[in-house]
Design a protein around this motif. Structure first.
Motif, short mmCIF file in Angstrom:
data_model
loop_
_atom_site.label_atom_id
_atom_site.label_comp_id
_atom_site.label_asym_id
_atom_site.label_seq_id
_atom_site.Cartn_x
_atom_site.Cartn_y
_atom_site.Cartn_z
N ASP A 3 95.66 40.64 106.99
CA ASP A 3 96.29 41.78 106.32
C ASP A 3 95.65 43.10 106.74
O ASP A 3 96.34 44.11 106.87
CB ASP A 3 96.18 41.62 104.80
CG ASP A 3 96.95 40.40 104.30
OD1 ASP A 3 98.18 40.40 104.42
OD2 ASP A 3 96.30 39.46 103.82
N HIS B 48 100.37 47.11 106.34
CA HIS B 48 100.89 47.13 104.98
C HIS B 48 100.71 48.53 104.41
O HIS B 48 99.57 48.93 104.13
CB HIS B 48 100.16 46.12 104.10
CG HIS B 48 100.37 44.69 104.51
ND1 HIS B 48 101.59 44.06 104.38
CD2 HIS B 48 99.52 43.79 105.06
CE1 HIS B 48 101.48 42.81 104.82
NE2 HIS B 48 100.24 42.62 105.25
N PRO B 49 101.78 49.29 104.23
CA PRO B 49 101.65 50.69 103.77
C PRO B 49 100.86 50.83 102.48
O PRO B 49 100.08 51.78 102.32
CB PRO B 49 103.10 51.14 103.60
CG PRO B 49 103.89 50.25 104.51
CD PRO B 49 103.19 48.94 104.47
N ASP B 50 101.04 49.90 101.54
CA ASP B 50 100.34 50.03 100.27
C ASP B 50 98.83 49.89 100.43
O ASP B 50 98.06 50.63 99.80
CB ASP B 50 100.88 49.00 99.26
CG ASP B 50 100.76 47.57 99.77
OD1 ASP B 50 100.83 47.37 101.00
OD2 ASP B 50 100.62 46.64 98.94
N LEU B 51 98.41 48.97 101.28
CA LEU B 51 96.97 48.80 101.51
C LEU B 51 96.39 50.00 102.24
O LEU B 51 95.30 50.47 101.89
CB LEU B 51 96.72 47.51 102.32
CG LEU B 51 96.95 46.19 101.60
CD1 LEU B 51 96.71 45.02 102.55
CD2 LEU B 51 96.03 46.06 100.38
N GLU C 221 97.47 53.05 102.16
CA GLU C 221 97.43 54.18 101.23
C GLU C 221 96.22 54.08 100.31
O GLU C 221 95.58 55.09 100.00
CB GLU C 221 98.71 54.24 100.41
CG GLU C 221 99.90 54.80 101.16
CD GLU C 221 99.66 56.23 101.64
OE1 GLU C 221 99.06 57.03 100.88
OE2 GLU C 221 100.05 56.54 102.78
N ARG C 222 95.89 52.88 99.89
CA ARG C 222 94.73 52.69 99.02
C ARG C 222 93.43 52.99 99.78
O ARG C 222 92.49 53.57 99.24
CB ARG C 222 94.70 51.27 98.46
CG ARG C 222 95.83 50.98 97.49
CD ARG C 222 95.77 49.54 97.01
NE ARG C 222 94.62 49.31 96.15
CZ ARG C 222 94.27 48.11 95.68
NH1 ARG C 222 95.00 47.04 96.00
NH2 ARG C 222 93.21 47.97 94.91
N ARG D 45 93.14 56.78 100.14
CA ARG D 45 92.74 57.38 98.87
C ARG D 45 91.25 57.18 98.61
O ARG D 45 90.55 58.09 98.16
CB ARG D 45 93.56 56.78 97.72
CG ARG D 45 93.32 57.42 96.36
CD ARG D 45 93.76 58.87 96.34
NE ARG D 45 93.58 59.46 95.02
CZ ARG D 45 93.70 60.76 94.77
NH1 ARG D 45 94.04 61.59 95.75
NH2 ARG D 45 93.54 61.23 93.55
#
Length: 369
Positions: free
Chosen positions: A188, A213-216, A218-219, A222
């Motif tokens: 991942d 994975h865009p969500d990962l 982005e986290r 951040r």
């Protein structure tokens, strides 16, 4: 169908710039200093260097290309990148598997920080990793392991992780993206220390995270913004400058490692040798199935600590250093750092010297032991 490019071509193209007349053909130093603000306060432009800057974007684009990822995020060191990923994934109450036979500081971070805040930390060797992943929330695999050079079957591990929703993170520092593509094997996220072979000149500390994975991603972005574990703009340029020659350097390093491993395996002063490229190495079958190159590291066991020190002192080409992946060949006696290895265990990082010179130098130094 267009012919696939080789690694040196890919490396050069990754750091290239758009061919605008009058513009440079390669990376140039850019800054992360103060930026002029737009009247439009919602404009998505650079405002502050810790949040975004063109130096990072060029390097991150190149790293993503080489890892086969949709995006990459740079950090001030490989450990900064890895610890950022573990902080966002290994939350209190979650089970995280970390390498028992990999980089020692990862184990220290897992026990001193992750476990202390409530995560359940499980240490597993390369051989145990697939079984240890059952029931875990997060798995961090390092392959080949540093310093033992054991190899994790990433395809098998990824199948286990995917079947139960486990996030699989792979430390690709030892192999580099030109030797192994963990994302294509089911990982991942990939983390790496660009301090080593990617920059390759012993003059910069840098790390990165890559994934699709865009969500990962982005986290991770951040976490970098809030924690401030950023890469300097000039350091980003240094890595980008070096990436263009990564294919050439790694090709020579791997060639040297294969030749040195073969020579050492037959030398009477050497007790044992580990290199995934040797046909009789315990990890060779798995490594051959998932790696394009076997890397520039060779692990060797000599009689004792004095034998390792004598090897360095009698060699004209080897230097004692704990980092690896640079243009100079180096030796590190790993027991000095607390690794669970014998006193005479050493990790040799092969540089880009001429192969015959290295073989002759090593043979002469070892013959005097």
């Amino acid at each position: 169908m267009a012919r696939a490019h080789g690694d040196s071509t890919r490396s050069v193209k990754a750091v290239g710039t758009e061919p605008i007349p009058g513009s440079p053909i390669g990376p140039v130093p850019t800054s992360a200093a103060a930026y002029h603000l737009s009247r439009d306060e919602d404009a998505g432009v650079d405002t502050y260097g810790r949040a975004s800057n063109p130096s990072w974007r060029h390097l991150e684009s190149a790293l993503a290309q080489l890892e086969g990822a949709a995006a990459a995020v740079t950090f001030g060191s490989g450990m900064a990148a890895l610890s950022a990923v573990l902080r966002i994934l290994a939350e209190p109450g979650r089970t995280v598997v970390v390498p028992a036979d990999g980089y020692y500081q990862v184990r220290a971070y897992a026990e001193e920080f992750l476990a202390a805040r409530g995560a359940k930390v499980v240490q597993a060797s390369c051989a145990e990793m697939c079984d240890a992943a059952v029931g875990a929330d997060v798995v961090l695999a390092e392959t080949p392991s540093n310093p033992g050079l054991d190899v994790v079957d990433l395809h098998r591990l990824a199948l286990t992780c995917r079947s139960q929703g486990t996030v699989l993170v792979v430390d690709n520092t030892t192999a580099t993206p030109l030797g192994q593509q963990p994302l294509s094997l089911g990982a991942d996220l990939v983390v790496g220390s660009a301090t080593k072979a990617l920059s390759g000149h012993h003059d910069v500390l840098a790390g990165y995270v890559a994934g699709s994975h865009p969500d990962l991603i982005e986290r991770v972005l951040r976490e970098r913004l809030l924690a401030g574990s950023i890469l300097g703009a000039f350091e980003a340029w240094l890595v980008l400058r070096s990436l263009g020659s990564a294919g050439l350097r790694l090709e020579r390093q791997c060639h040297n490692a294969a030749a040195v491993a073969l020579m050492l395996s037959a030398h009477p002063s050497v007790r044992s040798v580990r290199y995934p490229g040797l046909p009789d190495d315990p990890s060779h079958a798995v490594a051959a199935a998932q790696m394009r190159r076997f890397g520039g590291l060779v692990s060797v066991e000599l009689a004792d600590a004095e034998a390792v020190h004598a090897l360095v002192e009698r060699s004209q080409l080897l230097v004692a250093a704990t980092s690896f992946g640079g243009i100079h060949s180096s030796v590190d006696r790993r027991a000095r750092w607390g690794d669970p290895v014998s006193a005479g265990f050493a990790r040799i990082s092969l540089g880009i010297e001429d192969t015959d010179d290295l073989l002759s130098d090593l043979d002469e130094a070892l013959s005097a032991l």
